[in-house]
Design a protein around this motif. Structure first.
Motif, mmCIF file in Angstrom:
data_model
loop_
_atom_site.group_PDB
_atom_site.id
_atom_site.type_symbol
_atom_site.label_atom_id
_atom_site.label_comp_id
_atom_site.label_asym_id
_atom_site.label_seq_id
_atom_site.Cartn_x
_atom_site.Cartn_y
_atom_site.Cartn_z
ATOM 1 N N ALA A 94 0.828 -1.203 0.000
ATOM 2 C CA ALA A 94 0.000 0.000 0.000
ATOM 3 C C ALA A 94 0.866 1.257 0.000
ATOM 4 N N ALA A 95 1.978 1.246 0.752
ATOM 5 C CA ALA A 95 2.889 2.399 0.773
ATOM 6 C C ALA A 95 3.523 2.607 -0.599
ATOM 7 N N VAL B 109 2.201 1.787 -3.521
ATOM 8 C CA VAL B 109 1.161 2.311 -4.416
ATOM 9 C C VAL B 109 0.951 3.796 -4.159
ATOM 10 N N VAL B 110 0.933 4.199 -2.893
ATOM 11 C CA VAL B 110 0.765 5.618 -2.562
ATOM 12 C C VAL B 110 1.955 6.426 -3.074
ATOM 13 N N LEU B 111 3.157 5.889 -2.951
ATOM 14 C CA LEU B 111 4.347 6.579 -3.449
ATOM 15 C C LEU B 111 4.288 6.772 -4.962
ATOM 16 N N LEU C 34 1.602 6.799 -6.853
ATOM 17 C CA LEU C 34 0.520 7.738 -7.129
ATOM 18 C C LEU C 34 0.959 9.177 -6.854
ATOM 19 N N ALA C 35 1.662 9.382 -5.747
ATOM 20 C CA ALA C 35 2.120 10.732 -5.408
ATOM 21 C C ALA C 35 3.129 11.243 -6.440
ATOM 22 N N THR D 126 3.312 10.329 -9.563
ATOM 23 C CA THR D 126 2.572 10.568 -10.801
ATOM 24 C C THR D 126 1.822 11.895 -10.738
#
Length: 53
Positions: free
Chosen positions: A25-26, A28-30, A32-33, A35
């Motif tokens: 999850a971390a 994926v968040v990284l 996304l951030a 991007t």
């Protein structure tokens, strides 16, 4: 109440799976951030199609 007591192996596996899930999850968040930061900066352009000669 459970019919069968939980084995120690299952509790260790559950905690390991929780850790792997949190790391995923971390990540994926990284991504996304990064991007969102790349797209919202002023210098983002879509690649241009090459013209046929």
């Amino acid at each position: 109440m459970a019919l069968k007591a939980e084995h120690e192996m299952h509790s260790r596996r559950r905690s390991r799976n929780t850790g792997v899930g949190l790391l995923l999850a971390a990540f994926v968040v990284l991504v996304l951030a990064l991007t969102v930061a790349k797209v919202t900066s002023g210098d983002f352009e879509l690649p241009r199609a090459e013209t046929l000669k």
